[in-house]
Write a protein that holds these residues in place. Structure first.
Motif, PDB file in Angstrom:
ATOM      1  N   MET A  98      -2.122   8.023   0.851  1.00 50.79           N
ATOM      2  CA  MET A  98      -1.616   8.554   2.118  1.00 50.79           C
ATOM      3  C   MET A  98      -0.735   9.775   1.912  1.00 50.79           C
ATOM      4  N   MET A  99      -0.193   9.938   0.708  1.00 54.48           N
ATOM      5  CA  MET A  99       0.696  11.066   0.416  1.00 54.48           C
ATOM      6  C   MET A  99      -0.045  12.270  -0.158  1.00 54.48           C
ATOM      7  N   LEU A 100      -1.300  12.100  -0.531  1.00 54.21           N
ATOM      8  CA  LEU A 100      -2.006  13.162  -1.255  1.00 54.21           C
ATOM      9  C   LEU A 100      -2.513  14.318  -0.393  1.00 54.21           C
ATOM     10  N   PRO A 101      -2.985  14.094   0.863  1.00 54.12           N
ATOM     11  CA  PRO A 101      -3.530  15.236   1.610  1.00 54.12           C
ATOM     12  C   PRO A 101      -2.593  16.431   1.720  1.00 54.12           C
ATOM     13  N   PRO A 102      -1.292  16.257   2.082  1.00 53.89           N
ATOM     14  CA  PRO A 102      -0.444  17.446   2.146  1.00 53.89           C
ATOM     15  C   PRO A 102      -0.006  17.960   0.777  1.00 53.89           C
ATOM     16  N   MET A 103      -0.241  17.181  -0.269  1.00 55.67           N
ATOM     17  CA  MET A 103       0.169  17.616  -1.607  1.00 55.67           C
ATOM     18  C   MET A 103      -0.967  18.306  -2.355  1.00 55.67           C
ATOM     19  N   PHE A 153      -9.335   5.705   1.441  1.00 58.26           N
ATOM     20  CA  PHE A 153      -9.412   5.797   2.903  1.00 58.26           C
ATOM     21  C   PHE A 153      -8.162   6.451   3.482  1.00 58.26           C
ATOM     22  N   SER A 154      -7.004   6.123   2.938  1.00 60.13           N
ATOM     23  CA  SER A 154      -5.742   6.647   3.483  1.00 60.13           C
ATOM     24  C   SER A 154      -5.506   8.102   3.134  1.00 60.13           C
ATOM     25  N   GLY A 155      -6.367   8.684   2.324  1.00 68.36           N
ATOM     26  CA  GLY A 155      -6.349  10.122   2.129  1.00 68.36           C
ATOM     27  C   GLY A 155      -7.401  10.805   2.976  1.00 68.36           C
ATOM     28  N   TYR A 156      -8.564  10.181   3.087  1.00 67.91           N
ATOM     29  CA  TYR A 156      -9.676  10.801   3.801  1.00 67.91           C
ATOM     30  C   TYR A 156      -9.392  10.931   5.298  1.00 67.91           C
TER      31      TYR A 156
END
Length: 447
Positions: A98-103, A153-156
């Motif tokens: 969940m933390m990876l998309p903005p990073m 899923f929590s990144g996609y």
């Protein structure tokens, strides 16, 4: 509004120093949104999400048969623990993803995820070909590795939400989650079919199903079928995806926990996806225990119906709002679980419950979970600002991903009547919360 911290440029222009970054991107401004980029991103991520669900549920589709193979000795309790492991890591890894998309951005995050998922695909293809059972620790490790498919899923999903205006997010996220969830029914349908014939001259295994004649199976076939698709997913992610440069450090991402609606929507998403994922992971074992292994060919129906409902209800949620459908979902899940419970308590000890009642109740649970899945994904972008909405989607999905672990433990240690009674109580509680906060006239956060 989702924008990059750069000077304004024409919509969807590619920068010179990061060729895959979209600059001055705002999906809620028609002049700064490119629908072609958004929809192509959706289809690539959805393809990879389906593969993620396939590997997440591949152990669950193999294990009921694996325990009957010559040279293997898995007790019922060991089987349930193996079924639980992907749910455990799926939930834990969703907190990370969940933390990876903005990073990392969509392209790097998705490509890395797709590459990592090849590992459990190869691992499960290899281990089922061993002539005798390896150490139980190795099986546990491979089951834990399969949880990566649940974690991504929590990144996609949050990443995809960056690409669509609020008016279309119910449809877009409903399509992505619904089609992605088809991975569960795909693997549950493909495994019983694919293990029935040989491929490439590879040796099979001899299975001894309870109360049935021994038969030859080829448990490596599903992996051999899906691995090429996983490689295609990596190539598509690397070559076709772009990223929205949304930046947020860890402290900024954690501000979602100061909002009570984060916790309320977590409860609602556990109702919809936690129950869906938990029952999807244990459906095969329930059928095998109560009615025999010959009924495993029907296990795909639950996830198929739930995924279809999730996909089809996105446009209805865009039109009527998500809150009212979350209420419908809670009431429907409670009533459907009541039907299953009725079928369990009306039989004497030692008798087999009614298969039609059991299947009808289970499929209806999946259906109403799918309706609620679409509804909650419409609600969250409406309740929270864009950056927070992505984090809340990731967080709620992370907690709900523990469903396979939770339900495997519940069915391992509690009577089935107690489990379905608990589902009824929880579903009614969530329906009441959804009505009070999100659906009734004058609701605090009508969505």
């Amino acid at each position: 509004m989702v924008t990059a911290d750069v000077a304004p440029r024409p919509a969807h222009q590619v920068s010179t120093d990061a060729r895959r970054d979209l600059l001055d991107w705002d999906p809620n401004d028609p002049q700064r949104w490119d629908s072609k980029v958004a929809w192509s991103t959706l289809w690539v991520t959805t393809f990879n999400l389906m593969l993620a669900f396939i590997i997440w549920y591949l152990p669950g589709a193999l294990i009921p048969t694996l325990g009957t193979v010559t040279g293997w000795d898995l007790s019922e309790s060991q089987s349930y623990w193996l079924l639980a492991m992907p749910g455990l890591t799926g939930g834990l890894l969703r907190i990370v993803w969940m933390m990876l998309p903005p990073m990392l951005g969509t392209r790097k995050m998705l490509t890395l995820s797709a590459l990592l998922m090849i590992i459990p695909f190869v691992g499960w293809t290899w281990v089922v070909m061993l002539p005798t059972q390896p150490s139980y620790a190795l099986l546990v490790a491979l089951a834990l590795a399969a949880g990566l498919g649940g974690g991504v899923f929590s990144g996609y999903m949050p990443s995809t939400s960056y690409f669509f205006p609020k008016s279309k997010q119910g449809t877009a996220l409903g399509l992505q989650a619904g089609i992605g969830n088809f991975g569960v029914s795909v693997v549950q349908f493909v495994v019983p079919w694919a293990i029935g014939f040989g491929m490439f001259g590879l040796a099979g295994q001899l299975a001894h199903p309870q109360n049935a004649e021994p038969r030859q199976v080829w448990l490596q076939n599903p992996g051999l079928i899906f691995i090429p698709f996983a490689v295609v997913g990596v190539v598509l992610a690397w070559t076709l995806l772009k990223s929205v440069p949304v930046k947020a450090n860890l402290k900024q991402q954690f501000d979602i926990f100061q909002n009570k609606h984060t916790w309320l929507m977590t409860m609602e998403y556990v109702l919809t996806f936690g129950i869906f994922s938990g029952l999807a992971g244990t459906f095969g074992m329930l059928l095998k225990q109560q009615f025999g292994p010959e009924y495993l060919t029907w296990v795909f129906l639950g996830a198929l119906v739930g995924s279809l409902a999730r996909m089809c209800w996105g446009p209805l949620c865009d039109r009527f709002g998500g809150g009212v459908w979350t209420v419908v979902s809670g009431i429907g899940v409670a009533a459907s679980a009541g039907l299953v419970l009725f079928g369990q308590v009306t039989v004497a000890d030692g008798e087999t419950p009614s298969l039609p009642i059991f299947m009808t109740g289970m499929v209806l649970i999946f259906f109403f979970c799918g309706v609620g899945n679409a509804a909650t994904f419409k609600q969250m972008p409406m309740i929270f600002p864009a950056r927070q909405a992505g984090g809340v989607i990731g967080w709620t999905a992370a907690i709900a991903a523990f469903g396979p672990f939770l339900f495997s433990m519940l069915f391992n240690y509690l009577p089935r009547t107690a489990v379905f009674g608990g589902i009824i109580a929880y579903a009614l509680l969530c329906a009441g919360i959804a009505w009070h906060f999100y659906a009734r006239p004058g609701a605090e956060a009508k969505s």
